[in-house]
Design a protein around this motif. Structure first.
Motif, PDB file in Angstrom:
ATOM      1  N   VAL A   7       0.837  -1.209   0.000  1.00  0.00           N
ATOM      2  CA  VAL A   7       0.000   0.000   0.000  1.00  0.00           C
ATOM      3  C   VAL A   7       0.873   1.260   0.000  1.00  0.00           C
ATOM      4  O   VAL A   7       0.620   2.203  -0.754  1.00  0.00           O
ATOM      5  CB  VAL A   7      -0.949   0.004   1.218  1.00  0.00           C
ATOM      6  N   VAL A   8       1.890   1.257   0.855  1.00  0.00           N
ATOM      7  CA  VAL A   8       2.765   2.428   0.962  1.00  0.00           C
ATOM      8  C   VAL A   8       3.509   2.671  -0.352  1.00  0.00           C
ATOM      9  O   VAL A   8       3.630   3.810  -0.809  1.00  0.00           O
ATOM     10  CB  VAL A   8       3.761   2.256   2.132  1.00  0.00           C
ATOM     11  N   LEU A   9       3.990   1.606  -0.975  1.00  0.00           N
ATOM     12  CA  LEU A   9       4.660   1.763  -2.268  1.00  0.00           C
ATOM     13  C   LEU A   9       3.682   2.291  -3.320  1.00  0.00           C
ATOM     14  O   LEU A   9       4.058   3.122  -4.160  1.00  0.00           O
ATOM     15  CB  LEU A   9       5.246   0.430  -2.717  1.00  0.00           C
ATOM     16  N   GLY A  10       2.444   1.814  -3.270  1.00  0.00           N
ATOM     17  CA  GLY A  10       1.431   2.330  -4.195  1.00  0.00           C
ATOM     18  C   GLY A  10       1.172   3.810  -3.990  1.00  0.00           C
ATOM     19  O   GLY A  10       1.031   4.571  -4.959  1.00  0.00           O
ATOM     20  N   VAL A  11       1.124   4.233  -2.726  1.00  0.00           N
ATOM     21  CA  VAL A  11       0.946   5.657  -2.426  1.00  0.00           C
ATOM     22  C   VAL A  11       2.122   6.463  -2.970  1.00  0.00           C
ATOM     23  O   VAL A  11       1.934   7.538  -3.548  1.00  0.00           O
ATOM     24  CB  VAL A  11       0.810   5.871  -0.903  1.00  0.00           C
ATOM     25  N   GLY A  12       3.330   5.931  -2.797  1.00  0.00           N
ATOM     26  CA  GLY A  12       4.508   6.621  -3.315  1.00  0.00           C
ATOM     27  C   GLY A  12       4.440   6.797  -4.820  1.00  0.00           C
ATOM     28  O   GLY A  12       4.741   7.874  -5.347  1.00  0.00           O
ATOM     29  N   LEU A  14       1.738   6.909  -6.654  1.00  0.00           N
ATOM     30  CA  LEU A  14       0.684   7.883  -6.957  1.00  0.00           C
ATOM     31  C   LEU A  14       1.170   9.319  -6.739  1.00  0.00           C
ATOM     32  O   LEU A  14       0.811  10.224  -7.502  1.00  0.00           O
ATOM     33  CB  LEU A  14      -0.546   7.609  -6.097  1.00  0.00           C
ATOM     34  N   LEU A  15       1.982   9.520  -5.713  1.00  0.00           N
ATOM     35  CA  LEU A  15       2.517  10.865  -5.466  1.00  0.00           C
ATOM     36  C   LEU A  15       3.459  11.283  -6.593  1.00  0.00           C
ATOM     37  O   LEU A  15       3.424  12.436  -7.044  1.00  0.00           O
ATOM     38  CB  LEU A  15       3.251  10.899  -4.121  1.00  0.00           C
ATOM     39  N   PHE A  49       8.443  13.706  -2.643  1.00  0.00           N
ATOM     40  CA  PHE A  49       7.834  12.960  -1.540  1.00  0.00           C
ATOM     41  C   PHE A  49       7.561  11.518  -1.960  1.00  0.00           C
ATOM     42  O   PHE A  49       7.754  10.587  -1.170  1.00  0.00           O
ATOM     43  CB  PHE A  49       6.535  13.639  -1.086  1.00  0.00           C
ATOM     44  N   GLY A  50       7.087  11.327  -3.193  1.00  0.00           N
ATOM     45  CA  GLY A  50       6.825   9.978  -3.661  1.00  0.00           C
ATOM     46  C   GLY A  50       8.086   9.141  -3.720  1.00  0.00           C
ATOM     47  O   GLY A  50       8.115   7.995  -3.251  1.00  0.00           O
ATOM     48  N   ALA A  51       9.161   9.716  -4.278  1.00  0.00           N
ATOM     49  CA  ALA A  51      10.422   8.992  -4.378  1.00  0.00           C
ATOM     50  C   ALA A  51      10.994   8.693  -2.991  1.00  0.00           C
ATOM     51  O   ALA A  51      11.531   7.603  -2.749  1.00  0.00           O
ATOM     52  CB  ALA A  51      11.425   9.797  -5.198  1.00  0.00           C
ATOM     53  N   THR A  52      10.880   9.654  -2.078  1.00  0.00           N
ATOM     54  CA  THR A  52      11.394   9.444  -0.718  1.00  0.00           C
ATOM     55  C   THR A  52      10.597   8.375   0.008  1.00  0.00           C
ATOM     56  O   THR A  52      11.173   7.531   0.721  1.00  0.00           O
ATOM     57  CB  THR A  52      11.356  10.760   0.076  1.00  0.00           C
ATOM     58  N   LEU A  53       9.285   8.385  -0.163  1.00  0.00           N
ATOM     59  CA  LEU A  53       8.447   7.375   0.479  1.00  0.00           C
ATOM     60  C   LEU A  53       8.809   5.971  -0.024  1.00  0.00           C
ATOM     61  O   LEU A  53       8.933   5.022   0.762  1.00  0.00           O
ATOM     62  CB  LEU A  53       6.975   7.674   0.208  1.00  0.00           C
ATOM     63  N   ILE A  54       8.988   5.851  -1.325  1.00  0.00           N
ATOM     64  CA  ILE A  54       9.383   4.559  -1.904  1.00  0.00           C
ATOM     65  C   ILE A  54      10.762   4.149  -1.398  1.00  0.00           C
ATOM     66  O   ILE A  54      10.985   2.990  -1.024  1.00  0.00           O
ATOM     67  CB  ILE A  54       9.382   4.653  -3.442  1.00  0.00           C
ATOM     68  N   ALA A  78       3.402   7.517   5.237  1.00  0.00           N
ATOM     69  CA  ALA A  78       2.648   7.625   3.989  1.00  0.00           C
ATOM     70  C   ALA A  78       1.505   8.630   4.114  1.00  0.00           C
ATOM     71  O   ALA A  78       1.284   9.461   3.217  1.00  0.00           O
ATOM     72  CB  ALA A  78       2.101   6.251   3.591  1.00  0.00           C
ATOM     73  N   VAL A  79       0.776   8.565   5.217  1.00  0.00           N
ATOM     74  CA  VAL A  79      -0.327   9.518   5.442  1.00  0.00           C
ATOM     75  C   VAL A  79       0.205  10.940   5.480  1.00  0.00           C
ATOM     76  O   VAL A  79      -0.373  11.860   4.888  1.00  0.00           O
ATOM     77  CB  VAL A  79      -1.079   9.175   6.745  1.00  0.00           C
ATOM     78  N   ASP A  80       1.306  11.123   6.179  1.00  0.00           N
ATOM     79  CA  ASP A  80       1.899  12.459   6.290  1.00  0.00           C
ATOM     80  C   ASP A  80       2.342  12.980   4.928  1.00  0.00           C
ATOM     81  O   ASP A  80       2.163  14.164   4.614  1.00  0.00           O
ATOM     82  CB  ASP A  80       3.083  12.415   7.253  1.00  0.00           C
ATOM     83  N   CYS A  81       2.924  12.110   4.102  1.00  0.00           N
ATOM     84  CA  CYS A  81       3.348  12.523   2.757  1.00  0.00           C
ATOM     85  C   CYS A  81       2.152  12.965   1.923  1.00  0.00           C
ATOM     86  O   CYS A  81       2.219  13.951   1.180  1.00  0.00           O
ATOM     87  CB  CYS A  81       4.074  11.376   2.056  1.00  0.00           C
ATOM     88  N   VAL A  82       1.043  12.228   2.045  1.00  0.00           N
ATOM     89  CA  VAL A  82      -0.176  12.590   1.307  1.00  0.00           C
ATOM     90  C   VAL A  82      -0.695  13.947   1.766  1.00  0.00           C
ATOM     91  O   VAL A  82      -1.098  14.785   0.948  1.00  0.00           O
ATOM     92  CB  VAL A  82      -1.253  11.510   1.487  1.00  0.00           C
ATOM     93  N   VAL A  83      -0.684  14.173   3.073  1.00  0.00           N
ATOM     94  CA  VAL A  83      -1.147  15.461   3.614  1.00  0.00           C
ATOM     95  C   VAL A  83      -0.273  16.602   3.093  1.00  0.00           C
ATOM     96  O   VAL A  83      -0.785  17.654   2.678  1.00  0.00           O
ATOM     97  CB  VAL A  83      -1.136  15.426   5.155  1.00  0.00           C
TER      98      VAL A  83
END
Length: 244
Positions: A7-12, A14-15, A49-54, A78-83
């Motif tokens: 899920v977290v990688l998917g969020v990354g 998407l960002l 943010f997406g690259a860092t999250l991944i 991940a939530v914080d990155c989305v915010v």
């Protein structure tokens, strides 16, 4: 790979996609690339943010932390990155600054939310950084050096980001709004360079593990790369000091 990691990688991803989409918006809509109000911010923040999250999701797999704690920290991250990216993108579409904007109660709420989110990022990534130094990370030759150095340099990037926000808030509160927007410029190179060491250095160590070179050679190459990265960070820091 756990469900949380997927899920977290998917969020990354998407960002990152959000940043690239806004690059297309910029190509169509135009406008300035620099300044407090521009499409640059959703582009760079989305991709960064997406690259860092991944990167953090992958790199922390080498840390000796409990799976439950890691999953919790990654989920909050991940939530914080989305915010953060969501707030910046929202303000870009509203054609107002995302940071340091206290013109209306809503803009103040967004700015403060982004500032608090930045604080959460500092806490989470500091926990991961401490974990990397508490016990030696696993992985191929040089990965332990790459992970530890990546997190250490990342903390420099977070500190420079906090310094930008703190200085900007002080100027805003004292009635120097325009000066606040421009005050962050000297630290941006240091901030940008430092943030991505946690991706660049471990990727290098991983790529070297795919070669036939001996472990001592790969470790020396990683060490040299870390030295070069530190020189770049120091150079950006010196430039910031002399341009403030």
């Amino acid at each position: 790979m756990s469900s949380v990691e997927r899920v977290v990688l998917g969020v990354g991803l998407l960002l990152v996609l959000s940043g690239l989409v806004h690059l297309g918006v910029f190509a169509v809509d135009g406008g300035p690339w620099y300044g407090p109000v521009s499409w640059r911010k959703p582009v760079t923040f989305g991709v960064s943010f997406g690259a860092t999250l991944i990167a953090v999701t992958w790199v922390t797999s080498y840390l000796r932390v409990s799976p439950r704690l890691r999953a919790l920290l990654l989920a909050v991250f991940a939530v914080d990155c989305v915010v953060e990216v969501g707030g910046i993108t929202l303000q870009a579409w509203r054609r107002v600054p995302s940071h340091l904007d206290m013109e209306t109660p809503f803009d103040t709420a967004v700015s403060m939310t982004l500032a608090v989110g930045g604080g959460v990022l500092v806490v989470l990534l500091t926990v991961f950084a401490l974990a990397s130094f508490r016990q030696r990370p696993t992985g191929p030759a040089g990965m332990d050096l790459a992970v530890r150095s990546g997190f250490a340099i990342l903390l420099v990037g977070l500190a420079s980001g906090a310094a930008m926000i703190a200085r900007g808030v002080v100027l805003t509160r004292t009635g120097h709004q325009e000066a606040a927007y421009h005050s962050t410029a000297p630290l941006k190179p240091l901030h940008g360079v430092s943030l991505h060491a946690v991706l660049v250095l471990p990727v290098l160590a991983w790529l070297l593990s795919r070669t036939s070179w001996s472990e001592p050679v790969r470790r020396r190459i990683v060490t040299a790369a870390i030295g070069c990265y530190v020189v770049a960070v120091v150079g950006a820091g010196v430039w910031a000091v002399f341009t403030y």
